[in-house]
Design a protein around this motif. Structure first.
Motif, PDB file in Angstrom:
ATOM      1  N   PHE B  27       0.836  -1.196   0.000  1.00  0.00           N
ATOM      2  CA  PHE B  27       0.000   0.000   0.000  1.00  0.00           C
ATOM      3  C   PHE B  27       0.870   1.245   0.000  1.00  0.00           C
ATOM      4  O   PHE B  27       0.568   2.238  -0.659  1.00  0.00           O
ATOM      5  CB  PHE B  27      -0.932   0.017   1.226  1.00  0.00           C
ATOM      6  N   THR B  28       1.965   1.177   0.746  1.00  0.00           N
ATOM      7  CA  THR B  28       2.838   2.352   0.878  1.00  0.00           C
ATOM      8  C   THR B  28       3.667   2.594  -0.378  1.00  0.00           C
ATOM      9  O   THR B  28       3.769   3.723  -0.869  1.00  0.00           O
ATOM     10  CB  THR B  28       3.786   2.168   2.077  1.00  0.00           C
ATOM     11  N   LYS B  83      -7.594  -2.477  -3.421  1.00  0.00           N
ATOM     12  CA  LYS B  83      -7.577  -1.089  -2.936  1.00  0.00           C
ATOM     13  C   LYS B  83      -8.804  -0.760  -2.101  1.00  0.00           C
ATOM     14  O   LYS B  83      -8.817   0.202  -1.347  1.00  0.00           O
ATOM     15  CB  LYS B  83      -7.457  -0.123  -4.126  1.00  0.00           C
ATOM     16  N   LYS B  84      -9.836  -1.614  -2.233  1.00  0.00           N
ATOM     17  CA  LYS B  84     -11.020  -1.409  -1.397  1.00  0.00           C
ATOM     18  C   LYS B  84     -10.710  -1.680   0.070  1.00  0.00           C
ATOM     19  O   LYS B  84     -11.504  -1.374   0.941  1.00  0.00           O
ATOM     20  CB  LYS B  84     -12.146  -2.327  -1.880  1.00  0.00           C
ATOM     21  N   THR B  86      -8.380  -0.217   1.547  1.00  0.00           N
ATOM     22  CA  THR B  86      -7.741   0.997   2.068  1.00  0.00           C
ATOM     23  C   THR B  86      -8.362   1.505   3.367  1.00  0.00           C
ATOM     24  O   THR B  86      -7.646   1.702   4.354  1.00  0.00           O
ATOM     25  CB  THR B  86      -7.748   2.106   1.001  1.00  0.00           C
ATOM     26  N   LYS B  90      -6.450   1.619   6.874  1.00  0.00           N
ATOM     27  CA  LYS B  90      -6.347   2.910   7.540  1.00  0.00           C
ATOM     28  C   LYS B  90      -6.896   2.830   8.962  1.00  0.00           C
ATOM     29  O   LYS B  90      -6.253   3.269   9.923  1.00  0.00           O
ATOM     30  CB  LYS B  90      -7.140   3.966   6.744  1.00  0.00           C
TER      31      LYS B  90
END
Lengths: 125, 125
Positions: B27-28, B83-84, B86, B90
């Motif tokens: 992700f990063t 990506k869902k 995320t 978070k």
DNA sequence: CGGTATCCCCGCTGATACTG
DNA sequence: CAGTATCAGCGGGGATACCG
């Protein structure tokens, strides 16, 4: 400390086969007795239920209230601090729903979605 | 299907000692080669890295791009579907930060927070 | 470089029985 | 009712070596 550890330490809370389900029930029902949790999760053994609850208690997520009487009575609830997990549980549940929907679209409706996850034995509230 | 299964099936994605860290790095950093992931996580073995990546690939969270050349080159990235996750990652990271802060308040700043989680060996980006 | 193949340990989990 | 105690199993994960 690397940022990734934050994610890791958050996950620590959920490590253990039954913790997510226990938390779900406590979040849903508020206060529950030991036996009520057992009824809600018929497949968990006393030993596992106890150990998982003790760990959640250790992490200050769950509160254990003992009523010294005969027969004994113990009630479990989410602590104030534990309630901070709400957005996380919510995000988890929402992604889970979306994921299940995604699986349905991929493989069709007819097949039990539980089966995709090997969760046939899990029974909930 | 009980609601709790949603939470469970969401958790499935993170089951495995290294998946959260792998996802965090991907992700990063966006796209990463196998060896870059290894460098980012010096303590993971090839076997584990491979198996965890395969599972993430199976769940359609991670994409594996193979460049057929010598020496071989394989790149990993988060899929559109992945990506869902995320908001979940978070929420996980944010709760982790709050939790770490909570531990500091309880036990003081001097002690390594990593030590609370037994994460001294984990090193990140 | 990016993996498999093998071997093995240990700790999580389950089953069962007992107790305050 | 709400737990411990004890024993046993199995598989996730680690170490090491080898392969295309």
């Amino acid at each position: 400390m690397p940022e990734s550890c934050k994610v890791e330490s958050a996950l620590e809370i959920f490590v253990g086969k039954w913790k997510p389900v226990i938390l779900f029930h406590l979040f849903t029902n508020g206060t529950m007795r030991f036996s009520e949790l057992q009824k809600a999760m018929p497949d968990i053994t006393k030993k596992m239920l106890t150990s998982q609850l003790r760990e959640l208690e250790y992490h200050n997520i769950v509160h254990r209230e003992i009523y010294r009487q005969i027969p004994p009575k113990v009630e479990y609830s989410i602590t104030e601090y534990g309630k901070k997990l709400t957005p996380l549980i919510k995000a988890l549940g929402e992604w889970g729903m979306a994921h299940v929907q995604h699986l349905k679209e991929l493989y069709g409706e007819e097949r039990s979605v539980d089966a995709f996850e090997g969760k046939e034995e899990i029974s909930g509230a």
